[in-house]
Design a protein around this motif. Structure first.
Motif, PDB file in Angstrom:
ATOM      1  N   UNK A  49       0.898  -1.217  -0.103  1.00 56.20           N
ATOM      2  CA  UNK A  49       0.067   0.051   0.120  1.00 56.20           C
ATOM      3  C   UNK A  49       0.635   1.143   0.175  1.00 56.20           C
ATOM      4  N   UNK A  50       0.291   2.310  -0.601  1.00 54.64           N
ATOM      5  CA  UNK A  50       1.021   3.551  -0.707  1.00 54.64           C
ATOM      6  C   UNK A  50       0.987   4.388   0.384  1.00 54.64           C
ATOM      7  N   UNK A  51       0.336   4.106   1.556  1.00 57.31           N
ATOM      8  CA  UNK A  51       0.340   4.720   2.791  1.00 57.31           C
ATOM      9  C   UNK A  51      -0.728   5.960   2.864  1.00 57.31           C
ATOM     10  N   UNK A  52      -0.547   6.686   3.752  1.00 60.42           N
ATOM     11  CA  UNK A  52      -1.647   7.596   3.878  1.00 60.42           C
ATOM     12  C   UNK A  52      -1.214   9.009   3.862  1.00 60.42           C
ATOM     13  N   UNK A  53      -1.905  10.172   3.438  1.00 60.62           N
ATOM     14  CA  UNK A  53      -1.506  11.284   3.330  1.00 60.62           C
ATOM     15  C   UNK A  53      -0.749  11.875   4.541  1.00 60.62           C
ATOM     16  N   UNK A  54      -1.555  11.465   5.517  1.00 58.16           N
ATOM     17  CA  UNK A  54      -0.944  12.008   6.948  1.00 58.16           C
ATOM     18  C   UNK A  54      -0.576  10.705   7.667  1.00 58.16           C
TER      19      UNK A  54
END
Length: 402
Positions: free
Chosen positions: A12-17
């Motif tokens: 997964x490419x992660x979260x904005x924060x």
């Protein structure tokens, strides 16, 4: 067994924060749970699917529709070796941005918002999960993973192509363009396979349950649908196996077979397409340039006939058209009330109102507020400001029985 082209929590490419990972749930499970617990998801229980909420307790609402879509999507994802938690998250979120009164309310709000960039329920879903849900101390929205946001934004396909300068071209809904400027969702590509499954699970769910709700409402009869493709064979099978069953059980048994035929076709066709694609990871799915999840040509042709029947006999039935006209009037009359006097918005909205630099920003706040209304709250607010009930005397539908 998970396929090599499935999305994975590890990839997964992660979260904005950035956040710490959960010790007990994957990032996609966490996304799904945040969607289920958000305010916009709860409000779907009183938002129109086809019939306005007051017409009966047995018809589908946006909430029950979303749950049915998620169930179908999870089954298909599992059969294809995809990540069913991500699939379920996108499926549960796909209608969060719908207005009261379903597509009728959306069309009315889009027309009202035409001078300010228009309105699109799919773009509004992204706005809800990235901005309008305000429960967390460290960020607005739900802070979903990039992969889930991508699925929400692009489950129906690429939003717009890239121009020679590498910028998006064409008409991109303002809510998508606004967010994408800060957090690139690669709107020019197809979404992950999980989101593609969620999109077509939506088609399966509404084609099936709209036949059921239309029959219950008396908008058409079993004799009228008896010659529709897929439906014809389903009824023949039920009549051969259960010749003495009552009409209600006969209907249910037939429509569950219609459901099954659509699901089976999608799984078998998509399995072959995925095998032929040569994809070895989730990114390959995005880069192929065409959908990898789909119905066979024969099934697609049959579904077009079913949709045509529903359009003529349900979505454009005289009673439904009268309902559409009246609720459109309610939305048309509510919008200018709030735009002219935004102090009528709830107190917690007043900070945004005070900071609105221009009429366009203010209009978008009004659209956010109206889009978030349930059917009954919109009708109550309209009655409060207009002094009349736009649905008074409207036929309530045939909703007796379990």
């Amino acid at each position: 067994m998970r396929a090599n082209f499935a999305s994975t929590p590890e990839g997964a490419r992660g979260r904005r924060f950035p956040e710490e990972e959960s010790a007990h749930r994957s990032c996609f499970q966490r996304d799904r749970d945040r969607i289920i617990h958000c305010s916009a998801f709860r409000r779907l229980k009183h938002k129109t699917q086809v019939f306005v909420e007051h017409e009966g307790d047995f018809y589908r609402t946006r909430l029950t529709h979303s749950i049915e879509v998620a169930q179908v999507a999870r089954t298909i994802a599992g059969a294809l070796g995809l990540n069913f938690d991500l699939t379920e998250a996108v499926a549960l979120a796909h209608d969060l941005g719908h207005t009261p009164f379903g597509h009728t309310g959306e069309e009315a709000l889009d027309a009202l918002m035409a001078p300010y960039g228009g309105f699109d329920h799919n773009a509004q879903t992204l706005r809800i999960v990235t901005r309008l849900e305000r429960h967390y101390a460290e960020f607005d929205g739900l802070n979903l993973t990039w992969d889930t946001l991508e699925g929400i934004a692009k489950h129906n396909g690429p939003v717009a192509p890239l121009g020679p300068d590498g910028q998006l071209t064409g008409d991109v809904p303002y809510a998508l363009a606004d967010y994408n400027a800060a957090h690139d969702l690669e709107l020019h590509t197809h979404a992950n396979a999980e989101a593609q499954v969620a999109a077509l699970s939506d088609d399966i769910a509404y084609n099936n349950h709209d036949l059921h709700d239309g029959l219950r409402a008396g908008l058409f009869t079993e004799d009228q649908i008896a010659d529709l493709p897929i439906v014809r064979d389903a009824y023949a099978e039920v009549d051969a196996k259960y010749p003495d069953t009552d009409s209600y059980r006969r209907r249910h048994e037939a429509l569950r077979r219609v459901f099954g035929a659509m699901v089976t076709d999608l799984i078998e066709t998509s399995r072959a397409r995925l095998a032929a694609s040569g994809a070895t990871n989730a990114q390959d799915i995005r880069d192929i340039g065409h959908p990898v999840i789909g119905f066979s040509d024969a099934m697609w042709g049959d579904l077009k006939q079913i949709r045509s029947f529903l359009f003529s006999n349900m979505y454009r039935a005289p009673h439904v058209m009268e309902q559409r006209s009246r609720v459109t009037q309610a939305v048309n009359e509510l919008f200018p009330v709030y735009l002219a006097d935004p102090t009528l918005l709830p107190q917690r909205w007043q900070g945004d109102v005070a900071q609105a630099p221009d009429e366009t920003t203010l209009a978008r706040l009004v659209a956010d507020y109206i889009a978030g209304m349930t059917d009954r709250f919109a009708l109550q607010q309209h009655a409060h400001y207009s002094g009349r009930d736009v649905l008074e005397g409207l036929w309530p539908g045939q909703d007796a029985g379990a």
